[in-house]
Write a protein that holds these residues in place. Structure first.
Motif, PDB file in Angstrom:
ATOM      1  N   LEU A   1       0.852  -1.177   0.000  1.00 12.36           N
ATOM      2  CA  LEU A   1       0.000   0.000   0.000  1.00 12.36           C
ATOM      3  C   LEU A   1       0.895   1.237   0.000  1.00 12.36           C
ATOM      4  O   LEU A   1       1.745   1.393   0.881  1.00 12.36           O
ATOM      5  CB  LEU A   1      -0.891   0.018   1.242  1.00 12.36           C
ATOM      6  CG  LEU A   1      -1.864   1.195   1.332  1.00 12.36           C
ATOM      7  CD1 LEU A   1      -2.965   1.051   0.305  1.00 12.36           C
ATOM      8  CD2 LEU A   1      -2.437   1.312   2.740  1.00 12.36           C
TER       9      LEU A   1
ATOM     10  N   THR B   1       0.706   5.030   0.492  1.00 10.74           N
ATOM     11  CA  THR B   1      -0.093   6.196   0.836  1.00 10.74           C
ATOM     12  C   THR B   1       0.549   7.426   0.192  1.00 10.74           C
ATOM     13  O   THR B   1       1.767   7.557   0.166  1.00 10.74           O
ATOM     14  CB  THR B   1      -0.192   6.400   2.357  1.00 10.74           C
ATOM     15  OG1 THR B   1       1.059   6.872   2.869  1.00 10.74           O
ATOM     16  CG2 THR B   1      -0.586   5.108   3.074  1.00 10.74           C
TER      17      THR B   1
ATOM     18  N   TYR C   1      -3.252   4.695  -1.931  1.00 15.29           N
ATOM     19  CA  TYR C   1      -4.210   5.305  -1.003  1.00 15.29           C
ATOM     20  C   TYR C   1      -3.862   6.782  -0.926  1.00 15.29           C
ATOM     21  O   TYR C   1      -2.755   7.144  -0.516  1.00 15.29           O
ATOM     22  CB  TYR C   1      -4.095   4.651   0.372  1.00 15.29           C
ATOM     23  CG  TYR C   1      -5.164   5.050   1.362  1.00 15.29           C
ATOM     24  CD1 TYR C   1      -6.323   4.290   1.507  1.00 15.29           C
ATOM     25  CD2 TYR C   1      -5.020   6.178   2.162  1.00 15.29           C
ATOM     26  CE1 TYR C   1      -7.302   4.636   2.418  1.00 15.29           C
ATOM     27  CE2 TYR C   1      -6.001   6.539   3.073  1.00 15.29           C
ATOM     28  CZ  TYR C   1      -7.144   5.767   3.196  1.00 15.29           C
ATOM     29  OH  TYR C   1      -8.114   6.120   4.098  1.00 15.29           O
ATOM     30  N   ASP C   2      -4.791   7.654  -1.343  1.00 18.47           N
ATOM     31  CA  ASP C   2      -4.465   9.081  -1.464  1.00 18.47           C
ATOM     32  C   ASP C   2      -5.753   9.885  -1.324  1.00 18.47           C
ATOM     33  O   ASP C   2      -6.791   9.499  -1.871  1.00 18.47           O
ATOM     34  CB  ASP C   2      -3.815   9.348  -2.831  1.00 18.47           C
ATOM     35  CG  ASP C   2      -3.031  10.644  -2.882  1.00 18.47           C
ATOM     36  OD1 ASP C   2      -3.637  11.708  -2.640  1.00 18.47           O
ATOM     37  OD2 ASP C   2      -1.826  10.588  -3.182  1.00 18.47           O
ATOM     38  N   ASP C   3      -5.680  11.008  -0.611  1.00 17.81           N
ATOM     39  CA  ASP C   3      -6.883  11.847  -0.494  1.00 17.81           C
ATOM     40  C   ASP C   3      -7.022  12.820  -1.664  1.00 17.81           C
ATOM     41  O   ASP C   3      -8.012  13.562  -1.750  1.00 17.81           O
ATOM     42  CB  ASP C   3      -6.911  12.595   0.835  1.00 17.81           C
ATOM     43  CG  ASP C   3      -5.812  13.638   0.985  1.00 17.81           C
ATOM     44  OD1 ASP C   3      -5.048  13.860   0.014  1.00 17.81           O
ATOM     45  OD2 ASP C   3      -5.703  14.223   2.080  1.00 17.81           O
TER      46      ASP C   3
ATOM     47  N   VAL D   1      -7.516   3.957  -3.930  1.00 15.44           N
ATOM     48  CA  VAL D   1      -8.504   4.181  -2.877  1.00 15.44           C
ATOM     49  C   VAL D   1      -8.368   5.627  -2.450  1.00 15.44           C
ATOM     50  O   VAL D   1      -7.282   6.060  -2.027  1.00 15.44           O
ATOM     51  CB  VAL D   1      -8.274   3.241  -1.675  1.00 15.44           C
ATOM     52  CG1 VAL D   1      -9.315   3.510  -0.588  1.00 15.44           C
ATOM     53  CG2 VAL D   1      -8.321   1.780  -2.123  1.00 15.44           C
TER      54      VAL D   1
ATOM     55  N   GLY E   1      -8.932   8.415   0.118  1.00 17.66           N
ATOM     56  CA  GLY E   1      -9.239   8.537   1.535  1.00 17.66           C
ATOM     57  C   GLY E   1      -8.093   9.168   2.289  1.00 17.66           C
ATOM     58  O   GLY E   1      -6.978   9.290   1.787  1.00 17.66           O
TER      59      GLY E   1
ATOM     60  N   THR F   1      -5.570   9.310   5.719  1.00 21.71           N
ATOM     61  CA  THR F   1      -4.999   8.405   6.723  1.00 21.71           C
ATOM     62  C   THR F   1      -5.623   8.644   8.091  1.00 21.71           C
ATOM     63  O   THR F   1      -5.461   7.812   8.992  1.00 21.71           O
ATOM     64  CB  THR F   1      -3.474   8.577   6.811  1.00 21.71           C
ATOM     65  OG1 THR F   1      -3.163   9.953   7.058  1.00 21.71           O
ATOM     66  CG2 THR F   1      -2.798   8.120   5.534  1.00 21.71           C
TER      67      THR F   1
ATOM     68  N   ARG G   1     -11.521   3.404   6.986  1.00 21.23           N
ATOM     69  CA  ARG G   1     -11.221   3.237   5.561  1.00 21.23           C
ATOM     70  C   ARG G   1      -9.831   2.636   5.366  1.00 21.23           C
ATOM     71  O   ARG G   1      -9.622   1.796   4.483  1.00 21.23           O
ATOM     72  CB  ARG G   1     -11.335   4.578   4.835  1.00 21.23           C
ATOM     73  CG  ARG G   1     -11.277   4.467   3.318  1.00 21.23           C
ATOM     74  CD  ARG G   1     -11.959   5.637   2.654  1.00 21.23           C
ATOM     75  NE  ARG G   1     -12.012   5.540   1.203  1.00 21.23           N
ATOM     76  CZ  ARG G   1     -12.856   4.774   0.529  1.00 21.23           C
ATOM     77  NH1 ARG G   1     -13.724   4.004   1.175  1.00 21.23           N
ATOM     78  NH2 ARG G   1     -12.853   4.764  -0.794  1.00 21.23           N
ATOM     79  N   VAL G   2      -8.876   3.059   6.181  1.00 18.28           N
ATOM     80  CA  VAL G   2      -7.542   2.468   6.102  1.00 18.28           C
ATOM     81  C   VAL G   2      -7.606   0.975   6.399  1.00 18.28           C
ATOM     82  O   VAL G   2      -7.049   0.145   5.668  1.00 18.28           O
ATOM     83  CB  VAL G   2      -6.581   3.168   7.077  1.00 18.28           C
ATOM     84  CG1 VAL G   2      -5.265   2.404   7.164  1.00 18.28           C
ATOM     85  CG2 VAL G   2      -6.320   4.607   6.657  1.00 18.28           C
TER      86      VAL G   2
ATOM     87  N   THR H   1      -9.127  -1.041   3.643  1.00 15.75           N
ATOM     88  CA  THR H   1      -8.220  -1.114   2.495  1.00 15.75           C
ATOM     89  C   THR H   1      -7.143  -2.171   2.727  1.00 15.75           C
ATOM     90  O   THR H   1      -6.816  -2.956   1.834  1.00 15.75           O
ATOM     91  CB  THR H   1      -7.580   0.252   2.233  1.00 15.75           C
ATOM     92  OG1 THR H   1      -8.607   1.222   1.977  1.00 15.75           O
ATOM     93  CG2 THR H   1      -6.640   0.196   1.037  1.00 15.75           C
TER      94      THR H   1
ATOM     95  N   HIS I   1      -7.479  -5.532   0.305  1.00 12.91           N
ATOM     96  CA  HIS I   1      -6.457  -5.752  -0.725  1.00 12.91           C
ATOM     97  C   HIS I   1      -5.344  -6.682  -0.239  1.00 12.91           C
ATOM     98  O   HIS I   1      -4.328  -6.834  -0.926  1.00 12.91           O
ATOM     99  CB  HIS I   1      -5.870  -4.414  -1.166  1.00 12.91           C
ATOM    100  CG  HIS I   1      -6.830  -3.573  -1.953  1.00 12.91           C
ATOM    101  ND1 HIS I   1      -7.016  -3.727  -3.305  1.00 12.91           N
ATOM    102  CD2 HIS I   1      -7.675  -2.581  -1.558  1.00 12.91           C
ATOM    103  CE1 HIS I   1      -7.928  -2.854  -3.726  1.00 12.91           C
ATOM    104  NE2 HIS I   1      -8.345  -2.150  -2.696  1.00 12.91           N
TER     105      HIS I   1
END
Length: 326
Positions: A4, A6, A30-32, A48, A50, A52, A57-58, A61, A65
């Motif tokens: 993952l 981020t 994983y990134d906002d 994904v 979202g 941190t 959600r973390v 994920t 996955h």
């Protein structure tokens, strides 16, 4: 393994995703998308969206996955902004990491790589900064990176995680024009922005105790940096229980004035720089010793400053057509 990443839609993160994928590793981003771009994520790599700070959600994920390793880059990173908004930086960089580590340890993810920074050293009074150089950060940004290292190591010891804290020096360049840095907070794109607007580049202070009076930094190509992450990830996988703290730089200092001269020479754009006041939190000289990274990972930077500038310039021209014309 599935890693993952981020912040994997950001400038550095996208290069790490690319390098990990090309090395045969499975990745999930994983990134906002507050600063990242979704189109930087390669086809076939799940994205994904979202924060941190969103523990649920973390956690979903990680389990959804089947994540077996994390490379954590998602963070706020501007020194000047951190001086103005310290609470925001502590929330995003420290609390966000704590929430992430809580989910990681609960899911029993065995490997964790942290994006740290040379900012943890503050104003080191040495020619080459080693990993044993005292950490005395001078900005909230640097403080949050050091606190992040403490969190990662403590969680690693308690939960049996293999961990690596990689202290980046000054990152520049790009692997491809479409992956270039879109911000203008780093020196090279700052100079591009001024030159293509037919304005002189700014030098923030020329009275530092350095050979030409301007700050000296260690610049590392983002491609080399990404390859260091691949090496770190594989080191953690092959040797469980490792706890690494490594400088990621070239071990060569380049002054701000020299960097501007190289940019103007390679772009053909040449307004002379102007000197303005110092910026708060800028140390005179920060240059890495990268010997430990070579010993622990077998990694060494391959690309030079001219490679960084020319590749970054190609990326700038892609986003600013016609910018190279006089």
């Amino acid at each position: 393994m599935t890693w993952l990443i981020t912040g994997g839609a950001g400038y550095i993160g996208a290069h790490i995703v690319r390098a990990m994928t090309e090395a045969g590793e499975r990745t999930v981003v994983y990134d906002d998308l507050s600063t990242g771009l979704a189109d930087r994520v390669p086809d076939g790599v799940p994205l994904v969206v979202g924060s941190t700070l969103d523990g649920e959600r973390v956690a979903s994920t990680l389990t959804g996955h089947q994540v077996t390793g994390v490379v954590h880059l998602a963070a706020k990173k501007q020194v000047a902004e951190s001086l103005e908004r310290p609470l925001h930086y502590y929330r995003e960089n420290v609390e966000g990491l704590r929430v992430l580590l809580d989910a990681v340890t609960a899911a029993r993810v065995p490997s964790f790589v942290l994006s740290s920074s040379a900012a943890v050293y503050g104003v080191p009074d040495v020619d080459l900064v080693t990993e044993e150089t005292p950490c005395v950060p001078v900005s909230p940004y640097g403080e949050t990176k050091l606190a992040g290292e403490w969190l990662v190591r403590a969680a690693g010891r308690a939960a049996g995680l293999s961990t690596a804290c990689l202290r980046y020096f000054n990152v520049a360049g790009t692997a491809r024009p479409d992956l270039a840095d879109t911000g203008v907070s780093n020196l090279v794109p700052m100079v591009f922005e001024r030159l293509t607007a037919h304005e002189p580049p700014r030098v923030f202070g020329d009275d530092y105790p350095t050979p030409d009076g301007t700050c000296v930094r260690d610049y590392v190509h983002v491609v080399d940096l990404a390859e260091a992450h691949v090496a770190a990830a594989r080191a953690l996988r092959s040797s469980p229980g490792r706890d690494l703290t490594l400088n990621i730089g070239r071990g060569e200092g380049v002054s701000v004035r020299e960097m501007i001269q190289r940019v103007t020479a390679l772009t053909g754009l040449g307004p002379a720089p102007v000197v303005t006041a110092r910026r708060p939190g800028d140390p005179p000289r920060v240059v890495a010793s990268a010997d430990r990274a070579a010993a622990e990972l077998g990694w060494k930077a391959r690309l030079g400053v001219d490679d960084m500038i020319t590749s970054a310039w190609d990326g700038w021209l892609l986003r600013h057509p016609g910018a190279g014309r006089g």
